[in-house]
Design a protein around this motif. Structure first.
Motif, short mmCIF file in Angstrom:
data_model
loop_
_atom_site.label_atom_id
_atom_site.label_comp_id
_atom_site.label_asym_id
_atom_site.label_seq_id
_atom_site.Cartn_x
_atom_site.Cartn_y
_atom_site.Cartn_z
N LEU A 107 52.26 -11.48 -23.31
CA LEU A 107 53.63 -11.25 -22.86
C LEU A 107 54.18 -12.48 -22.16
N VAL A 108 53.39 -13.06 -21.27
CA VAL A 108 53.81 -14.26 -20.56
C VAL A 108 53.96 -15.43 -21.52
N ALA A 109 53.01 -15.59 -22.45
CA ALA A 109 53.11 -16.67 -23.43
C ALA A 109 54.35 -16.53 -24.28
N ASP A 110 54.66 -15.32 -24.71
CA ASP A 110 55.84 -15.08 -25.54
C ASP A 110 57.11 -15.44 -24.79
N TYR A 111 57.15 -15.09 -23.52
CA TYR A 111 58.33 -15.41 -22.71
C TYR A 111 58.45 -16.92 -22.51
N LEU A 112 57.35 -17.58 -22.22
CA LEU A 112 57.38 -19.03 -22.04
C LEU A 112 57.88 -19.74 -23.29
N ALA A 113 57.42 -19.28 -24.46
CA ALA A 113 57.80 -19.92 -25.72
C ALA A 113 59.27 -19.74 -26.03
N SER A 114 59.84 -18.62 -25.62
CA SER A 114 61.23 -18.31 -26.00
C SER A 114 62.24 -18.56 -24.90
N HIS A 115 61.81 -18.47 -23.63
CA HIS A 115 62.75 -18.58 -22.52
C HIS A 115 62.38 -19.65 -21.50
N GLY A 116 61.13 -20.09 -21.49
CA GLY A 116 60.68 -21.02 -20.47
C GLY A 116 60.19 -20.31 -19.23
N TRP A 117 60.00 -21.07 -18.17
CA TRP A 117 59.39 -20.54 -16.95
C TRP A 117 60.29 -19.54 -16.24
N ASP A 118 59.66 -18.57 -15.60
CA ASP A 118 60.34 -17.59 -14.76
C ASP A 118 59.41 -17.29 -13.59
N GLU A 119 59.96 -17.15 -12.40
CA GLU A 119 59.12 -16.96 -11.21
C GLU A 119 58.28 -15.69 -11.27
N ARG A 120 58.65 -14.73 -12.12
CA ARG A 120 57.88 -13.49 -12.23
C ARG A 120 56.58 -13.67 -13.01
N LEU A 121 56.48 -14.73 -13.78
CA LEU A 121 55.36 -14.85 -14.71
C LEU A 121 54.02 -15.05 -14.00
N SER A 122 54.04 -15.80 -12.92
CA SER A 122 52.78 -16.09 -12.22
C SER A 122 52.12 -14.82 -11.70
N THR A 123 52.89 -13.93 -11.08
CA THR A 123 52.29 -12.72 -10.53
C THR A 123 51.87 -11.74 -11.63
N ILE A 124 52.51 -11.82 -12.80
CA ILE A 124 52.06 -10.99 -13.92
C ILE A 124 50.65 -11.38 -14.33
N ILE A 125 50.36 -12.67 -14.33
CA ILE A 125 49.01 -13.13 -14.69
C ILE A 125 48.05 -13.01 -13.52
N ARG A 126 48.39 -13.59 -12.39
CA ARG A 126 47.44 -13.66 -11.27
C ARG A 126 47.13 -12.28 -10.68
N ASP A 127 48.17 -11.44 -10.57
CA ASP A 127 48.02 -10.15 -9.88
C ASP A 127 48.14 -8.96 -10.83
N SER A 128 48.38 -9.22 -12.10
CA SER A 128 48.62 -8.17 -13.08
C SER A 128 49.73 -7.23 -12.63
N ALA A 129 50.77 -7.80 -12.04
CA ALA A 129 51.87 -7.01 -11.48
C ALA A 129 52.60 -6.25 -12.58
N ASN A 130 52.76 -4.95 -12.37
CA ASN A 130 53.33 -4.10 -13.42
C ASN A 130 54.85 -4.17 -13.50
N GLU A 131 55.54 -4.12 -12.38
CA GLU A 131 57.01 -4.05 -12.42
C GLU A 131 57.62 -5.26 -13.13
N PRO A 132 57.25 -6.49 -12.76
CA PRO A 132 57.81 -7.63 -13.50
C PRO A 132 57.35 -7.67 -14.95
N ALA A 133 56.14 -7.18 -15.22
CA ALA A 133 55.66 -7.15 -16.61
C ALA A 133 56.54 -6.25 -17.46
#
Length: 205
Positions: A35-61
């Motif tokens: 999900l994060v890779a797909d967003y990076l490829a199509s939209h670039g960086w977003d501050e929500r992406l780090s916590t999706i990976i590091r913390d597996s945060a559900n709401e931003p995911a």
């Protein structure tokens, strides 16, 4: 109890896998790496992406999943990464993926196909920085610098309606990529699945 695994040697391109490595199971949070890779490829960086990976945060995911078109993102994963046993599920955590497809996803993340050349190093660094509840399984079998070099994204969900856990482990190391997928009774703890992932390392690496 259901266990499946696959191991890809990045040095010589060989794949070893369990007999049931083509059988899909629900990914739980493991699919957030795509999900994060797909967003990076199509939209670039977003501050929500780090916590999706590091913390597996559900709401931003879930927010990112919706922005990417929900199942359309999973369909892109299947196409971009050449997956053969995977399919969208009823929601993000119910995405279906086999062990051999999980290794293929790991390759897709590692070689830059998923996120693109600009963002791949950033994504893998975030996967190396996984912390908290999601930091378990395969890389626990290593210590020191070896552990620090391993990028991971695990998935875990106690599915009350089914009476079972989904606990899945993806690890990307410089020399190999490994997947371990499990389902087992919900009466057992999360640590049981984490231990299965960790124990498989001694047989495969």
């Amino acid at each position: 109890m259901w266990i499946s695994w696959a191991f890809f040697d990045r040095r010589d391109g060989t794949l070893r896998a369990a007999e049931n490595a083509g059988e899909p199971t629900m990914t739980a949070s493991m699919v957030k790496a795509w999900l994060v890779a797909d967003y990076l490829a199509s939209h670039g960086w977003d501050e929500r992406l780090s916590t999706i990976i590091r913390d597996s945060a559900n709401e931003p995911a879930w927010e990112i999943y919706a922005l990417l078109g929900r199942e359309k993102s999973i369909e892109r994963m299947i196409s971009v990464c050449g997956l053969t046993d995977s399919a969208p599920g009823e929601d993000l955590s119910m995405t279906l993926m086999s062990a051999r497809d999980t290794v293929r996803l790991g390759r897709c993340l590692a070689d830059g196909t998923a996120a693109g050349p600009r963002w791949t190093s950033w994504l893998l660094d975030e996967m190396r920085a996984v912390r908290g509840t999601g930091d378990f399984g395969i890389r626990e079998a290593f210590a020191g610098p070896d552990r620090e070099r391993i990028a991971i994204k695990n998935g875990w969900d106690k599915r009350q309606a089914l009476g079972e856990w989904n606990v899945n482990c993806l690890a990307v190391a410089p020399a190999w990529i490994m997947a371990a997928l499990t389902r087992y009774p919900s009466s057992l703890p999360l640590a049981h699945g984490a231990q299965i992932c960790r124990n498989l390392v001694s047989e495969l690496v």
